[in-house]
Design a protein around this motif. Structure first.
Motif, PDB file in Angstrom:
ATOM      1  N   GLU A  44      31.961  44.763  38.212  1.00 47.68           N
ATOM      2  CA  GLU A  44      33.398  44.518  38.253  1.00 47.68           C
ATOM      3  C   GLU A  44      34.152  45.831  38.452  1.00 47.68           C
ATOM      4  OE1 GLU A  44      35.049  41.696  37.933  1.00 47.68           O
ATOM      5  OE2 GLU A  44      33.455  40.329  37.316  1.00 47.68           O
ATOM      6  N   ARG A  45      33.628  46.877  37.874  1.00 54.17           N
ATOM      7  CA  ARG A  45      34.367  48.141  37.787  1.00 54.17           C
ATOM      8  C   ARG A  45      33.556  49.296  38.363  1.00 54.17           C
ATOM      9  NH1 ARG A  45      39.644  48.206  35.026  1.00 54.17           N
ATOM     10  NH2 ARG A  45      39.916  45.972  34.739  1.00 54.17           N
ATOM     11  N   LYS A 130      38.020  55.517  39.626  1.00 53.91           N
ATOM     12  CA  LYS A 130      37.805  55.226  41.057  1.00 53.91           C
ATOM     13  C   LYS A 130      37.394  56.487  41.799  1.00 53.91           C
ATOM     14  CE  LYS A 130      38.996  50.868  41.858  1.00 53.91           C
ATOM     15  NZ  LYS A 130      40.089  49.942  41.788  1.00 53.91           N
TER      16      LYS A 130
ATOM     17  N   SER B 108      36.907  37.009  37.481  1.00 51.05           N
ATOM     18  CA  SER B 108      36.436  38.339  37.860  1.00 51.05           C
ATOM     19  C   SER B 108      37.625  39.187  38.290  1.00 51.05           C
ATOM     20  CB  SER B 108      35.423  38.244  38.993  1.00 51.05           C
ATOM     21  OG  SER B 108      36.095  37.999  40.208  1.00 51.05           O
ATOM     22  N   ASP B 109      37.450  40.490  38.227  1.00 49.60           N
ATOM     23  CA  ASP B 109      38.541  41.395  38.568  1.00 49.60           C
ATOM     24  C   ASP B 109      39.005  41.205  40.012  1.00 49.60           C
ATOM     25  OD1 ASP B 109      38.700  42.469  36.069  1.00 49.60           O
ATOM     26  OD2 ASP B 109      37.483  44.232  36.521  1.00 49.60           O
ATOM     27  N   SER B 110      38.052  40.909  40.909  1.00 52.63           N
ATOM     28  CA  SER B 110      38.482  40.761  42.304  1.00 52.63           C
ATOM     29  C   SER B 110      39.276  39.473  42.480  1.00 52.63           C
ATOM     30  CB  SER B 110      37.274  40.798  43.236  1.00 52.63           C
ATOM     31  OG  SER B 110      36.317  39.853  42.851  1.00 52.63           O
ATOM     32  N   THR B 111      38.914  38.422  41.744  1.00 50.49           N
ATOM     33  CA  THR B 111      39.716  37.195  41.780  1.00 50.49           C
ATOM     34  C   THR B 111      41.129  37.477  41.280  1.00 50.49           C
ATOM     35  OG1 THR B 111      37.711  35.989  41.222  1.00 50.49           O
ATOM     36  CG2 THR B 111      39.777  34.777  41.064  1.00 50.49           C
ATOM     37  N   ASP B 113      42.675  40.179  41.293  1.00 52.08           N
ATOM     38  CA  ASP B 113      43.353  41.007  42.282  1.00 52.08           C
ATOM     39  C   ASP B 113      43.999  40.134  43.357  1.00 52.08           C
ATOM     40  OD1 ASP B 113      43.794  43.732  42.566  1.00 52.08           O
ATOM     41  OD2 ASP B 113      42.433  43.857  44.273  1.00 52.08           O
ATOM     42  N   TRP B 114      43.242  39.153  43.835  1.00 53.12           N
ATOM     43  CA  TRP B 114      43.764  38.253  44.874  1.00 53.12           C
ATOM     44  C   TRP B 114      44.885  37.386  44.338  1.00 53.12           C
ATOM     45  CZ3 TRP B 114      43.555  38.820  49.781  1.00 53.12           C
ATOM     46  CH2 TRP B 114      42.490  39.519  50.355  1.00 53.12           C
ATOM     47  N   TYR B 159      48.836  45.846  38.639  1.00 50.95           N
ATOM     48  CA  TYR B 159      48.151  46.032  39.921  1.00 50.95           C
ATOM     49  C   TYR B 159      47.949  47.517  40.193  1.00 50.95           C
ATOM     50  CZ  TYR B 159      46.913  44.945  44.750  1.00 50.95           C
ATOM     51  OH  TYR B 159      46.233  44.813  45.937  1.00 50.95           O
ATOM     52  N   TYR B 162      45.261  48.930  37.766  1.00 51.39           N
ATOM     53  CA  TYR B 162      43.909  48.532  38.135  1.00 51.39           C
ATOM     54  C   TYR B 162      43.405  49.360  39.311  1.00 51.39           C
ATOM     55  CZ  TYR B 162      40.022  45.821  39.949  1.00 51.39           C
ATOM     56  OH  TYR B 162      38.791  45.454  40.423  1.00 51.39           O
ATOM     57  N   HIS B 163      44.289  49.588  40.290  1.00 52.68           N
ATOM     58  CA  HIS B 163      43.873  50.365  41.456  1.00 52.68           C
ATOM     59  C   HIS B 163      44.009  51.871  41.233  1.00 52.68           C
ATOM     60  CE1 HIS B 163      43.000  47.049  44.118  1.00 52.68           C
ATOM     61  NE2 HIS B 163      43.997  46.419  43.544  1.00 52.68           N
TER      62      HIS B 163
END
Lengths: 130, 222
Positions: A44-45, A130, B108-111, B113-114, B159, B162-163
């Motif tokens: 995930e990370r 990141k 999930s984190d990508s979900t 995100d979307w 957002y 997270y990024h």
């Protein structure tokens, strides 16, 4: 016939050594700069930053078994350690009956010490950089 | 700073949130007056009340939703994202687990995100609607945009955190503060429709259920 067999064995030998070299985990602790535990599979990370040697020097951790602990009969063994054994050998990603799940084990070990000492990262992005 | 905003301030804001909402609900119910409202609030109205709530929670369930299909789609997407992302976010569940030992399913984190991007589209839709729809524009003041901004701020900053855009720790602290600001704002602003929606739907549902033919089987749900 003989020559071909020798060539075959030699070729296989080279292939196997390349493969082991590639698949071998970071082979010395100086080399660890972050922890991307492969046990997690799809991550995930980003990997957690952790420069093993440098970290423990800075944080003045003397005993290896502060992290590489060993349990026997449910009790922590004070004067032995488990370095060389992955955390994931005892802590499973999906959790087990006797040990806490892998992610929780990592977070608890790392964060609780940072919180107690009021030093070291405690937020997600400071470790999963990141 | 992080310790304070993620510790005591969480307690304070959730405290204000829950107590504030309780006060709003109690004062709503106390403010009901069958003589002024000309509705006999009684047990007979409960089916109508329940029906109104349920139908208004379903997309296109009520006539009001059917009359405004685009708004219905936009507002449902908006609200599902608004509640879904923070509640099922992995990071929030990890923190909850660490402090209280409780957690539930996570996305999930990508979900997440979307879904957050979809949420932004819904926010933009709601803003444009206020500008282009003359009926709504007439009713709109700066306050409405402020309310929307309060609801969107935790998502924008979340957002960014997270990024890891800009200074992570600063953005994270702002993100937490925005979330707390929203919690505190809910009881004091129009955002109180979080609970008062249920109160007013119940009230209107009773009214319609008792007075306007609701008891004789004409079960239109406005």
């Amino acid at each position: 016939m003989r020559k071909r067999a020798v060539a075959l064995y030699a070729g296989m030998g080279v292939l196997i050594s390349i493969l082991t070299f590639m698949l071998m985990p970071a082979y010395s602790q100086e080399d660890i700069v972050n922890l991307a535990d492969s046990a997690f599979g799809d991550r995930e990370r980003p990997a957690a930053v952790f420069a093993h040697e440098e970290h423990n020097e800075k944080a003045e951790i003397e005993e290896c078994n502060v992290c590489h602990h060993l349990y026997r009969g449910g009790n922590k063994v004070d004067d032995e350690s488990s370095e060389g054994t992955n955390c994931s050998a005892c802590h499973y990603v999906e959790g087990g009956d006797t040990t806490r799940p892998l992610m929780k084990a990592y977070h608890e070990l790392c964060k609780s010490c940072h919180q107690e000492n009021k030093a070291g990262p405690v937020t997600c992005g400071e470790c999963h950089r990141k | 700073m992080y310790e304070f905003v993620s510790g005591p301030l969480v307690w304070i804001s959730f405290g204000i949130f829950f107590i504030g909402l309780l006060v709003r609900v109690i004062s709503y119910i106390k403010g009901l007056d069958w003589q002024k409202d000309r509705v006999a609030y009684s047990a007979a109205g409960i089916p109508g009340a329940a029906k109104s709530i349920v139908y208004w929670l379903i997309p296109f369930g009520s006539q009001g939703w059917k009359n405004n299909p685009f708004f219905t789609i936009g507002t449902f997407i908006f609200h599902i994202c608004l509640l879904g992302v923070p509640i099922f976010l992995l990071a929030h569940n990890i923190l909850l687990d660490e402090s209280w030992g409780i957690s539930w399913w996570t996305i999930s984190d990508s979900t997440a995100d979307w879904i957050t991007l979809i949420f932004f589209v819904a926010v933009i839709f709601l803003v444009i609607r206020r500008i282009v729809n003359p009926n709504v524009r007439l009713l709109t003041t700066g306050y409405d945009y402020l309310i929307l901004a309060i609801a969107a701020a935790p998502f924008i900053t979340g957002y960014m955190a997270y990024h890891q855009w800009m200074d992570y720790k600063t953005i994270l602290i702002i993100h937490i503060l925005c979330g707390e600001l929203m919690l505190i704002a809910i009881p004091f602003t129009k955002l109180s429709h979080f609970v008062l929606f249920f109160c007013s739907r119940a009230q209107l549902g009773m009214d319609y259920g008792i007075k306007r033919g609701g008891r004789y089987g004409r079960g239109i749900c406005w």
